[in-house]
Design a protein around this motif. Structure first.
Motif, PDB file in Angstrom:
ATOM      1  N   ASP A  63     -31.819 -48.198  66.866  1.00 45.73           N
ATOM      2  CA  ASP A  63     -31.123 -47.029  66.333  1.00 45.73           C
ATOM      3  C   ASP A  63     -29.636 -47.177  66.656  1.00 45.73           C
ATOM      4  O   ASP A  63     -29.225 -47.070  67.818  1.00 45.73           O
ATOM      5  CB  ASP A  63     -31.701 -45.760  66.975  1.00 45.73           C
ATOM      6  CG  ASP A  63     -31.008 -44.504  66.465  1.00 45.73           C
ATOM      7  OD1 ASP A  63     -29.944 -44.622  65.812  1.00 45.73           O
ATOM      8  OD2 ASP A  63     -31.524 -43.404  66.731  1.00 45.73           O
ATOM      9  N   ARG A  65     -27.085 -45.402  65.047  1.00 47.37           N
ATOM     10  CA  ARG A  65     -26.292 -44.371  64.365  1.00 47.37           C
ATOM     11  C   ARG A  65     -24.993 -44.038  65.101  1.00 47.37           C
ATOM     12  O   ARG A  65     -23.976 -43.787  64.496  1.00 47.37           O
ATOM     13  CB  ARG A  65     -27.125 -43.092  64.185  1.00 47.37           C
ATOM     14  CG  ARG A  65     -28.071 -43.178  63.008  1.00 47.37           C
ATOM     15  CD  ARG A  65     -29.008 -41.999  62.986  1.00 47.37           C
ATOM     16  NE  ARG A  65     -29.838 -41.963  64.180  1.00 47.37           N
ATOM     17  CZ  ARG A  65     -30.684 -40.975  64.493  1.00 47.37           C
ATOM     18  NH1 ARG A  65     -30.794 -39.948  63.700  1.00 47.37           N
ATOM     19  NH2 ARG A  65     -31.410 -41.022  65.599  1.00 47.37           N
ATOM     20  N   GLU A  66     -25.035 -44.032  66.426  1.00 41.51           N
ATOM     21  CA  GLU A  66     -23.834 -43.699  67.208  1.00 41.51           C
ATOM     22  C   GLU A  66     -23.306 -44.963  67.877  1.00 41.51           C
ATOM     23  O   GLU A  66     -23.912 -45.443  68.844  1.00 41.51           O
ATOM     24  CB  GLU A  66     -24.186 -42.673  68.306  1.00 41.51           C
ATOM     25  CG  GLU A  66     -24.699 -41.339  67.790  1.00 41.51           C
ATOM     26  CD  GLU A  66     -23.596 -40.524  67.122  1.00 41.51           C
ATOM     27  OE1 GLU A  66     -22.434 -40.624  67.563  1.00 41.51           O
ATOM     28  OE2 GLU A  66     -23.910 -39.821  66.140  1.00 41.51           O
ATOM     29  N   GLY A 329     -22.755 -52.876  65.304  1.00 39.83           N
ATOM     30  CA  GLY A 329     -23.946 -52.272  64.695  1.00 39.83           C
ATOM     31  C   GLY A 329     -24.908 -53.331  64.180  1.00 39.83           C
ATOM     32  O   GLY A 329     -26.120 -53.272  64.421  1.00 39.83           O
ATOM     33  N   THR A 334     -24.834 -50.469  70.501  1.00 42.34           N
ATOM     34  CA  THR A 334     -24.163 -49.177  70.310  1.00 42.34           C
ATOM     35  C   THR A 334     -23.070 -48.945  71.348  1.00 42.34           C
ATOM     36  O   THR A 334     -22.334 -47.975  71.274  1.00 42.34           O
ATOM     37  CB  THR A 334     -25.172 -48.008  70.363  1.00 42.34           C
ATOM     38  OG1 THR A 334     -25.852 -48.076  71.610  1.00 42.34           O
ATOM     39  CG2 THR A 334     -26.162 -48.073  69.215  1.00 42.34           C
TER      40      THR A 334
END
Ligand SMILES: Cc1cc2nc3c(=O)[nH]c(=O)nc-3n(C[C@H](O)[C@H](O)[C@H](O)COP(=O)(O)O)c2cc1C
Length: 369
Positions: A63, A65-66, A329, A334
């Motif tokens: 993940d 996303r951030e 990414g 992250t």
């Protein structure tokens, strides 16, 4: 993802457009002073080759996303772990503001500007021009009193660290400058009264500085694990791996080739800074994965100033930030803590390296660039 800052010259869509504008705006002499390096320019090309031959090893299905590309280095909170490297004669690239333009760009983007002692305006004026993270860089051109005076003034004016450049014990031959009859006056007589102080600067002087001054000390121009070990032994706070952008010792190693051995010797004992050929966000990601704390940019800063002053520097930083976030990414990272040397590997070199070869849409005619 990165957003445009109000200070940014956002008419530039890519960095190659910035470099092209710089080429248009600078005379041949000023361009070659910036782009050129010493003798056969082999070290310069190795800087780029050492970066190009590294491949990133992407990890999938995380993940991401951030993505946080910010960092804290030497107590300074930074939007990206980038340093505007010290450049003598910034006024050649930004006649209106000189070094103040780089300081303002560092403030606008929350990175660090390292001010060269061969720059105008000087230490006090640049500190007054912006409220940025700042480090002062000295060329030793006098006795202990000369050095002490700069250290005292740097402390007084809020510089967070003090760097001494040590890869200029002798001046190099920069062939482009000789051919253009563009040799700076202070470089003409190699044994002049000022230069001699640097020729005789040794580890004893480093010890004296550490015993005398209460400001973090960075040695700029370290290029071996052996000298990194001596830095640690002398309590040096920052080890700045650099070959002066290939402008001093020719036939040296690319900085990114030196980084792993210095990290093995000094990681955790001193802050590790590296520069040389850095022109893309992925270059910064590779350096961080290999253990650098901070990455310096030299010629890209000069070219951006020549293209459009501080706004173009901010624009180049925005593009670098976006590229950093993309590379992080797609690597499955992250934060910087997610990257380590296992994220890069040696692969084939893809291009014949030259000063701006990372920007493939430039015509790489060596007579032009
Ligand atoms: C035009 C120019 C002037 C420079 N002046 C200085 C200087 O005054 N002090 C210094 O320590 N390094 C100086 N350097 C070296 C840079 O700080 C930096 O190490 C180098 O440019 C990094 O490589 P890059 O240009 O490929 O990014 C200069 C480099 C250039 C291109």
């Amino acid at each position: 993802m990165a957003t445009d800052s109000p200070e940014s010259s956002n008419e530039f869509a890519t960095i190659h457009e910035i470099i092209r504008a710089a080429r248009t705006n600078l005379t041949q002499g000023a361009w070659d002073y910036m782009a050129g390096a010493s003798e056969s320019e082999t070290t310069l090309r190795r800087n780029r080759a050492a970066i190009d031959k590294l491949a990133l090893k992407p990890r999938a299905l995380r993940d991401i996303r951030e993505i946080d590309a910010s960092d804290t280095v030497l107590g300074m909170k930074l939007r990206i772990p980038v340093l505007l490297a010290p450049i003598g004669s910034l006024e050649s690239f930004s006649p209106a503001e000189g070094a103040a333009a780089s300081a303002k760009a560092a403030e606008a983007f929350d990175i660090i500007h390292m001010l060269s002692s061969r720059c105008s305006p000087g230490l006090e004026e640049v500190a007054a021009a912006a409220n940025n993270n700042r480090i002062f860089q000295l060329y030793v051109r006098g006795d202990d009193k000369f050095e002490d005076d700069f250290a005292r003034r740097a402390i007084e004016h809020g510089y967070n660290a003090f760097a001494v450049t040590i890869d200029t014990a002798v001046y190099s031959r920069r062939e482009r400058d000789y051919a253009n009859r563009f040799v700076k006056k202070w470089r003409v007589d190699i044994s002049n009264d000022e230069q001699i102080w640097q020729a005789k600067y040794t580890w004893d002087n480093v010890k004296r500085f550490k015993d005398t001054h209460d400001i973090p000390l960075i040695m700029k121009g370290i290029a071996t694990a052996e000298d990194a070990a001596l830095c640690v032994e002398h309590g040096v706070d920052g080890i700045y791996i650099s070959n002066h952008g290939g402008r001093q010792l020719d036939h040296g190693r690319g900085s990114m080739d030196v980084l792993p051995e210095v990290v093995a010797e000094a990681k955790g004992k001193a802050t590790i800074i590296v520069d040389g050929g850095v022109l893309r966000g992925s270059d910064i990601v590779k350096a961080k994965a290999l253990g650098a704390d901070l990455v310096g940019i030299g010629r890209l800063q000069c070219a951006s100033l020549a293209a459009g002053g501080m706004g173009a520097v901010v624009r180049a930083l925005e593009i670098l930030e976006q590229e950093i976030q993309i590379s992080m990414g797609l690597s499955g990272a992250t934060s910087w803590a997610d990257l380590d040397p296992s994220c890069v590997t040696t692969s084939t070199t893809v291009a014949f390296p030259s000063v701006f070869s990372a920007h493939q849409m430039l015509s790489l005619n060596p007579n032009k660039y």
